[in-house]
Design an enzyme around this catalytic site. Structure first.
Site, PDB file in Angstrom:
ATOM      1  N   TYR A 203      -1.767  -8.122 -11.354  1.00 37.30           N
ATOM      2  CA  TYR A 203      -0.567  -8.058 -10.012  1.00 37.30           C
ATOM      3  C   TYR A 203       0.280  -8.755  -9.944  1.00 37.30           C
ATOM      4  O   TYR A 203       1.709  -8.252  -9.854  1.00 37.30           O
ATOM      5  CB  TYR A 203      -1.507  -8.464  -8.434  1.00 37.30           C
ATOM      6  CG  TYR A 203      -2.440  -7.574  -7.968  1.00 37.30           C
ATOM      7  CD1 TYR A 203      -1.765  -6.890  -6.156  1.00 37.30           C
ATOM      8  CD2 TYR A 203      -3.894  -7.588  -7.815  1.00 37.30           C
ATOM      9  CE1 TYR A 203      -3.474  -6.176  -5.734  1.00 37.30           C
ATOM     10  CE2 TYR A 203      -4.807  -6.586  -7.821  1.00 37.30           C
ATOM     11  CZ  TYR A 203      -4.032  -6.024  -6.937  1.00 37.30           C
ATOM     12  OH  TYR A 203      -5.331  -5.341  -6.119  1.00 37.30           O
TER      13      TYR A 203
ATOM     14  N   GLU B  76       0.991  -1.415  -0.101  1.00 36.07           N
ATOM     15  CA  GLU B  76      -0.153  -0.115   0.214  1.00 36.07           C
ATOM     16  C   GLU B  76       1.370   1.290   0.025  1.00 36.07           C
ATOM     17  O   GLU B  76       0.920   2.204  -0.179  1.00 36.07           O
ATOM     18  CB  GLU B  76      -0.732   0.135   1.059  1.00 36.07           C
ATOM     19  CG  GLU B  76      -1.522  -1.384   0.962  1.00 36.07           C
ATOM     20  CD  GLU B  76      -2.390  -1.398   0.078  1.00 36.07           C
ATOM     21  OE1 GLU B  76      -2.434  -0.745  -1.013  1.00 36.07           O
ATOM     22  OE2 GLU B  76      -2.962  -3.112  -0.167  1.00 36.07           O
TER      23      GLU B  76
HETATM   24  N1  BES Z   1      -5.616  -1.294  -4.603  1.00 31.75           N
HETATM   25  C1  BES Z   1      -6.097  -2.257  -3.927  1.00 31.75           C
HETATM   26  C2  BES Z   1      -7.077  -2.495  -3.367  1.00 31.75           C
HETATM   27  C3  BES Z   1      -8.029  -2.886  -4.388  1.00 31.75           C
HETATM   28  C4  BES Z   1      -7.742  -2.455  -5.762  1.00 31.75           C
HETATM   29  C5  BES Z   1      -9.786  -2.662  -3.866  1.00 31.75           C
HETATM   30  C6  BES Z   1      -9.358  -2.790  -6.661  1.00 31.75           C
HETATM   31  C7  BES Z   1     -10.499  -2.658  -5.047  1.00 31.75           C
HETATM   32  C8  BES Z   1     -10.737  -2.427  -6.407  1.00 31.75           C
HETATM   33  C9  BES Z   1      -4.901  -3.108  -3.010  1.00 31.75           C
HETATM   34  O1  BES Z   1      -3.685  -2.152  -3.421  1.00 31.75           O
HETATM   35  C10 BES Z   1      -4.580  -3.998  -2.906  1.00 31.75           C
HETATM   36  O2  BES Z   1      -3.953  -4.026  -3.805  1.00 31.75           O
HETATM   37  N2  BES Z   1      -4.692  -4.407  -2.240  1.00 31.75           N
HETATM   38  C11 BES Z   1      -4.635  -6.373  -2.121  1.00 31.75           C
HETATM   39  C12 BES Z   1      -2.905  -6.358  -1.135  1.00 31.75           C
HETATM   40  C13 BES Z   1      -1.890  -6.715  -2.282  1.00 31.75           C
HETATM   41  C14 BES Z   1      -0.809  -6.838  -0.863  1.00 31.75           C
HETATM   42  C15 BES Z   1      -1.762  -7.837  -2.717  1.00 31.75           C
HETATM   43  C16 BES Z   1      -5.132  -7.057  -0.451  1.00 31.75           C
HETATM   44  O3  BES Z   1      -6.375  -6.150  -0.568  1.00 31.75           O
HETATM   45  O4  BES Z   1      -5.779  -8.110  -0.766  1.00 31.75           O
HETATM   46 ZN    ZN Z   2      -2.459  -2.927  -5.113  1.00 31.44          ZN
END
Ligand code: BES
Ligand code: ZN
Length: 643
Positions: free
Chosen positions: A424, A334
């Site tokens: 990702y 984050e």
């Molecule tokens: N920005 C994302 C969460 C998100 C993306 C919410 C698209 C809604 C729509 C956040 O940065 C994220 O990627 N969170 C991941 C954690 C990460 C360590 C891979 C999660 O929530 O699992």
């Molecule tokens: Zn993210």
């Protein structure tokens, strides 16, 4: 000619009825002109719709009704009252706008907001709400003139506002989750990542609670329950965030800190002590942190994500508090978004990999800098394992091969559909391949310049590739990488980088030996393993492992008692798949208390796929009231559930 949108309101809400007078007026004075001209389907990517920002041609955003190339929001003054009894927010959004093209209308996105009145330059005005479309909500059209500079909208959120979760009980809490297109369920906005604006806010909450936003924040409660906020840097609407709860603050170093409810604050302060080091490491890599403070807010367990990169204040699930700092990679992730995403922002949700792939790469680099290569390579290996499994699931099981491309096509779909391991993890390995091809020094210099030169701007895939070809790659590099296969191709290219981890290889081999009966349980050095090793062991348990063998592992390592929720989650999933019934009560208590979708989907799915749909539904009925709308949407579909 399409029918008049005033007449196509499917379910006239009380809200709609309230505005009948305005609407009728509007129909005469303004709407008639646009009725039938505006399309019913989302905007398509056409040359006509392309807009120019910062000298770049960008594809238009199919997930917003707004037309920022004509009239655009520049600043928001938000005045709000948060009512926990009624579970609504009543607010006035005062916008400073710019009429770019001399248009006679500015368009906002709204999704079931109850509008009270709209003013332009302080004068009450008519407005027009178009038809509701799945996921997108409605366009709110406000007539303006070439000289209009301000629009103010008085409104209330509706009961079902999807961004909001109101948590009842001993610790009442409200939090928002705006990404991808839910900001429009709590603020009328031009809800497209390409529209950035600064904001100020005044928020009134019950006096026993503190309010926090993605902005300059208070560190203490005040007796009046009134809080003011300032976000001077322009941000896109998906980064608008509000949380209200009985939280305390603890500083971690000069620039960082953590907020949590009293019962968690100490644990949180311990868990995230290294936030400061991460911030330094990040700045060392890709340039100054420009947002001022970096704080973390621990949300209730119902938070549907692991983390959300709200500027200055990351929102995080409490499930990363393991007691031993083992799950802090999420904070690195984050934090990394403060550059990739919040500074340089994906232009549309089709370019989501530019936010997330870059962020996973940056996260890995922070983890390497702070915890060493051996540690970060274990993480990278799990990233690859997850990619391989999920890519096959999307391409083969779900038969959605196009969703395994980095560049997505989400036209007509919920942008949430793009939230898979592809942007990702495939994004990460694409960047890692570039690093390995050109060398780390060159790649780091390139990335640093990329973030600096595009700060506070949007980026789309085509413009990124042009920049990449111009600034980094030689013909030889291009031949080695095969950009087309990575970005526009289905599946995982064969040149995906290798990840070496001796420790995880040792885990794999003791697992193989134990399964084959050649190793004893005491040969598994569980207590000395890091979380990644435990996770690897559990997640790689083969088909052949029986419920009895699961019981043997559980007896030896007390896995159900672990404080690490990733390990617990992996164990619960295997337990379901292997009918290890001793774990079922924990499956239920976990699913009822935790609303993080990344955990929910695989667990419910495992029940569904192993003939335990009844068990899944029985648990879901109890758990559903605690979940956030984005989790409810996914689980309703998975379990074919309707109220
Ligand atoms: N920005 C994302 C969460 C998100 C993306 C919410 C698209 C809604 C729509 C956040 O940065 C994220 O990627 N969170 C991941 C954690 C990460 C360590 C891979 C999660 O929530 O699992
Ligand atoms: Zn993210």
């Amino acid at each position: 000619m399409l029918p008049c949108r005033l007449c196509t309101f499917k379910t006239p809400t009380p809200n709609h009825m309230k505005y009948t007078n305005y609407l009728l007026l509007f129909a005469l004075t303004f709407a008639l002109a646009s009725c039938g001209q505006t399309e019913e389907k989302p905007k398509e990517h056409s040359d006509k719709n392309k807009m120019k920002i910062a000298n770049m041609k960008l594809a238009s955003d199919a997930h917003s009704y707004s037309k920022p190339e004509d009239a655009v929001v520049k600043h928001l003054d938000w005045d709000a009252v948060v009512d926990f009894d009624q579970k609504i927010i009543s607010a006035t959004a005062n916008y400073k706008i710019e009429n770019v093209s001399g248009t006679d209308v500015i368009i906002f996105d709204v999704n079931h907001l109850n509008l009270m009145e709209v003013r332009v330059e302080g004068e009450l005005t008519e407005f027009h709400i178009g038809p509701d479309k799945k996921y997108l909500g409605q366009p709110l059209e406000v007539p303006i003139t070439a000289d209009s500079k301000t629009v103010s909208i008085k409104y209330e959120t509706s009961k079902g506002a999807e961004a909001l979760l109101w948590v009842d009980g001993d610790e009442p809490f409200l939090f928002t989750q705006s990404q991808a297109i839910l900001a429009r369920t709590w603020i009328p906005c031009q809800d497209s990542p390409g529209v950035r604006y600064s904001y100020n806010a005044r928020v009134k909450v019950p006096s026993n609670l503190m309010a926090l936003m993605s902005a300059e924040n208070p560190q203490e409660k005040n007796a009046t329950g009134e809080y003011t906020f300032k976000m001077e840097q322009p941000i896109p609407s998906y980064l608008m965030a509000l949380a209200v709860g009985n939280v305390e603050f603890r500083a971690i170093g000069e620039q960082a800190g953590v907020y949590a409810i009293p019962s968690l604050i100490e644990a949180a302060e311990y868990e995230f002590q290294e936030m400061d080091d991460m911030l330094l490491a990040a700045e060392e890599l890709y340039g100054k942190y420009v947002w001022g403070r970096y704080d973390l807010l621990i949300l209730p367990p119902a938070f549907p994500f692991g983390g959300m990169e709200n500027p200055r204040l990351t929102f995080a699930t409490p499930t990363i508090i393991a007691g031993d700092r083992s799950l802090v990679a999420l904070v690195a992730h984050e934090l990394a978004h403060s550059w990739s995403g919040n500074l340089v922002t994906n232009s549309t949700w089709d370019d989501f990999w530019l936010n997330e792939g870059f962020t996973v790469y940056f996260e890995q680099r922070i983890m390497e800098a702070v915890y060493g290569r051996e540690h970060s390579e274990m993480l990278a290996k799990l990233t690859k394992q997850e990619l391989i499994a999920e890519e096959e699931d999307i391409r083969v099981t779900q038969n959605m091969p196009n969703d395994t491309k980095l560049k997505l096509d989400l036209l007509g779909r919920n942008p949430d559909d793009g939230l898979t391991a592809i942007p990702y993890n495939k994004g990460y390995f694409f960047l890692r391949l570039m690093e390995e091809t050109v060398g780390r020094d060159k790649f780091d210099a390139f990335l640093k310049a990329y973030f600096t030169e595009h700060s506070f701007q949007v980026m789309d895939t085509d413009n990124f590739l042009a920049y990449l070809n111009d600034r980094l790659l030689t013909d030889e590099d291009r031949a080695a990488i095969d950009i087309d296969a990575w970005v526009f191709g289905v599946g995982i290219p064969a040149n995906i980088p290798n990840v070496e981890s001796d420790r995880l290889e040792r885990v794999d081999s003791v697992l193989t030996e134990w399964v084959a009966g050649n190793a004893k349980i005491s040969d598994i050095k569980w207590a000395s393993w890091e979380y990644q090793e435990k996770y690897r062991f559990i997640s790689e348990l083969p088909e052949s492992v029986s419920a009895a063998q699961m019981a043997e592992l559980d007896a030896a390592f007390e896995i159900l008692k672990t404080g690490n929720n990733e390990v617990l989650f992996a164990w619960l999933e295997k337990s379901i798949r292997k009918d290890y019934k001793a774990a079922y009560p924990r499956v239920e208590s976990f699913l009822v208390s935790v609303g993080r979708r990344k955990f929910l989907t695989p667990l419910y799915r495992a029940m569904k796929e192993t003939g335990k749909l009844d068990m899944a539904k029985a648990i879901y009925v109890k758990a559903r009231p605690h979940y956030h709308a984005v989790a409810v949407g996914t689980m309703d579909e998975l379990l074919d559930y309707s109220e």
